[in-house]
Design an enzyme around this catalytic site. Structure first.
Site, PDB file in Angstrom:
ATOM      1  CB  SER A  46      -8.419   0.746   5.703  1.00 33.87           C
ATOM      2  OG  SER A  46      -9.400   1.694   5.347  1.00 33.87           O
ATOM      3  CE  LYS A  84      -3.934   2.041   2.517  1.00 34.03           C
ATOM      4  NZ  LYS A  84      -4.891   1.722   3.754  1.00 34.03           N
ATOM      5  CB  SER A 133      -8.360   3.313   2.486  1.00 35.59           C
ATOM      6  OG  SER A 133      -7.349   2.932   3.702  1.00 35.59           O
TER       7      SER A 133
END
Lengths: 103, 483
Positions: free
Chosen positions: B178, B79, B154
């Site tokens: 997330s 990420k 996310s």
């Protein structure tokens, strides 16, 4: 149950934007005020609770006074850190005028 | 889905034994990326050349008789809010575009020590604020199962990368769901560990008392393998738990015979779609059939989680994001005075959702409202911990849906932030409590898209949680993977 704080206003949003160093145009001010009001309205269930006898939790896993030995060790390379900055001078971060500004 | 060339554990075993070269593994994954990345947009940056060079280095070590580690030659996607030395780390925000951190996150160091190969930095909602990956400054990621749908968020890029077979493993961060929610929507496994189990050093902070880094994988065993590599005390994170890491992957086969499983009744009602509830009940039945003692249980305070979270997380974010001021790194928009420069920089650099949360947090912390909002929310956090503690006196793990619905269409929920926030209703309570929780794929909804079920456990209850996940995975495979 206590009195609820008044609904968030356009002036409130303008004020917090200033505090947060954000500039909003008229349309944004209008839109954000409505959206934030809706979120705060949803939070009314929390606001309405009587919780004076419940202690607050700031952190899920209590660890107190986490210290490391006070010994010199490797740090980030100064040149590498300064290379990421938008502006530098004499091995320091450089910013525009500060003195004489009104807050 | 998972069109990738096999699970991480098999890749690592083959590379360590010399049966397959790391280079061949990396090239295979880069080919899959070439084919599907243009329509998915899982990555902000693909590190093809770096990954090939790193694979060659690992192959040389194997040839020399070295063991590169438990993830030898395994491609992994990171990420893009995890700091990578000398490699752009953007948080999908204009304000950090082009920033190259002068250090690696602790998890990145641990992956390198374990022999893993980073293939790219994945897209996210800006600063991890969102549930659809539509709040990225660089455009949305699409769900590999149906590109008209969101991957969740996310960590949508990481979930999509694993689902599309771009890498067998990925790392994400989970502040209110997330990791788990995109895992559910993309049909992969996602784990949020106990708060403090994985070092946050080098994770760009969103809400520091809630953020946790965790694994994505196609299988529970691979997720456990990755978690073992990244877990453990780190003196550079003062909130890191100072105790040795348990063996996880080796204990997955223990089954759930006699395990006490509570199905959280409060998370089967309002706003949860009928087919998701049905899959959750099917998961409960599967655990029961495997020998677990399954009962419904009410954990009433979880229904207050959403409201408390959307006061606490923005409050912490407003403080954490004050550091983006155009002085030390990232974007600067020039202006005559420092104050005007900061306003111009932040106004141009942050997207709408980030601005909303900064303002909401500033408001919740401001004089006159602190007690009514932030103070109250912190007391609710205590209520949630108490209700969980009561439930865990009677149960070893708890079960619920992960997300109220399957993947929704792009653009469906962007107009109304509150509608988007409601996606997090099942996942938030574990963040507020600091407890571990995971999402495991358990079939499909009425629309044919993946459904995930959530397994929650008390602090440091990862072993029981992962065992439960493994049993669900095996049960689904036994049912042919269908509905």
């Amino acid at each position: 149950m206590r009195a609820m704080p008044a609904r968030i206003t356009r002036d409130d949003v303008a004020h917090v934007a200033t505090l947060a160093r954000l500039a909003l145009d008229e349309d944004e001010l209008e839109r954000f005020t409505g959206q934030l009001a809706k979120v705060l309205q949803h939070a009314a269930d929390v606001e309405a609770l009587e919780l004076d006898d419940v202690p607050p939790t700031s952190h899920p896993y209590p660890l107190a006074n986490v210290l490391r030995p006070d010994l010199p060790g490797p740090t980030l390379e100064r040149a590498e850190v300064l290379a990421a900055a938008p502006s530098t001078e004499d091995r320091q971060f450089k910013v525009p005028t500060i003195l004489g500004e009104s807050p | 889905m998972s069109g990738g060339p096999g699970p991480a554990s098999a890749i690592a075993a083959a590379v360590r034994s010399g049966a397959r070269s790391a280079r061949e593994v990396v090239d295979e994954h880069l080919r899959v990326i070439d084919q599907r990345e243009p329509e998915i947009h899982a990555f902000n940056l693909v590190l093809a050349e770096k990954a090939r060079a790193r694979a060659d280095e690992i192959d040389r070590r194997v040839a020399a008789g070295d063991d590169p580690g438990p993830l030898a030659g395994v491609p992994i996607a990171l990420k893009d809010n995890l700091a990578t030395r000398g490699i752009a780390t953007t948080c999908s925000s204009r304000i950090l575009e082009g920033w190259q951190p002068p250090y690696d996150a602790t998890v990145v160091e641990r992956l390198a020590e374990a022999g893993a190969i980073v293939v790219g930095k994945t897209n996210l909602d800006e600063f991890a604020m969102g549930s659809s990956t539509e709040n990225s400054a660089f455009g949305p990621t699409r769900n590999p199962h149906d590109t008209s749908r969101v991957p969740g968020g996310s960590s949508g890029g990481s979930a999509a990368a694993v689902a599309a077979g771009f890498a067998p493993l990925a790392l994400g961060s989970d502040t209110g769901g997330s990791i788990r929610q995109p895992a559910a929507l993309c049909g992969v496994v996602g784990v949020k560990p106990t708060y403090g189990l994985v070092s946050r050093y080098g994770l760009v902070a969103f809400a520091s008392s809630l953020d946790q880094i965790g694994p994505f994988a196609a299988t529970v065993a691979d997720a456990a393998l990755l978690l073992e590599v990244i877990a453990g005390h780190d003196p550079r994170d003062a909130t890191s738990i100072p105790r040795p890491v348990e063996q996880l992957a080796a204990r997955l086969g223990d089954g759930v015979e006699g395990l006490r499983v509570g199905v959280v009744s409060d998370l089967l009602t309002e706003g949860i779609s009928r087919d998701v509830v049905a899959r959750t009940r099917a998961a409960a039945d599967a655990l029961s059939a495997a020998g677990a003692k399954v009962e419904e249980v009410s954990v009433p305070a979880v229904t207050l989680g959403l409201s408390a979270y959307y006061l606490i997380a923005p409050a912490e974010a407003s403080s954490n994001l004050a550091r983006f001021d155009g002085v030390r790194y990232g974007l600067r928009v020039d202006a005559p005075t420092t104050n005007e420069m900061m306003v111009a920089t932040r106004t141009a650099g942050f997207g709408d959702e980030v601005k909303r949360r900064i303002m909401l947090g500033t408001y919740a912390l401001s004089a006159g409202y602190y007690d009514a909002f932030y103070g109250k929310a912190q007391r609710v956090r205590t209520l949630i911990l108490r209700d969980f503690a009561a439930a865990y006196e009677r149960f070893d793990v708890l079960l619920s849906p992960t997300s109220p619905t399957t993947a929704f269409a792009l653009g469906d929920k962007t107009a109304d932030p509150l509608t988007m926030y409601l996606n997090d209703v099942c996942t938030i309570p574990s963040n507020l409590a600091g407890h571990p929780a995971m999402s495991v794929p358990f079939g499909a909804g009425d629309d044919g898209l993946p459904v995930g079920v959530q397994v929650m456990a008390p602090a440091l209850g990862e072993v029981a949680m992962l065992r439960t996940g493994a049993v669900l995975e095996a049960a689904l495979a036994g049912q042919g993977g269908a509905r």
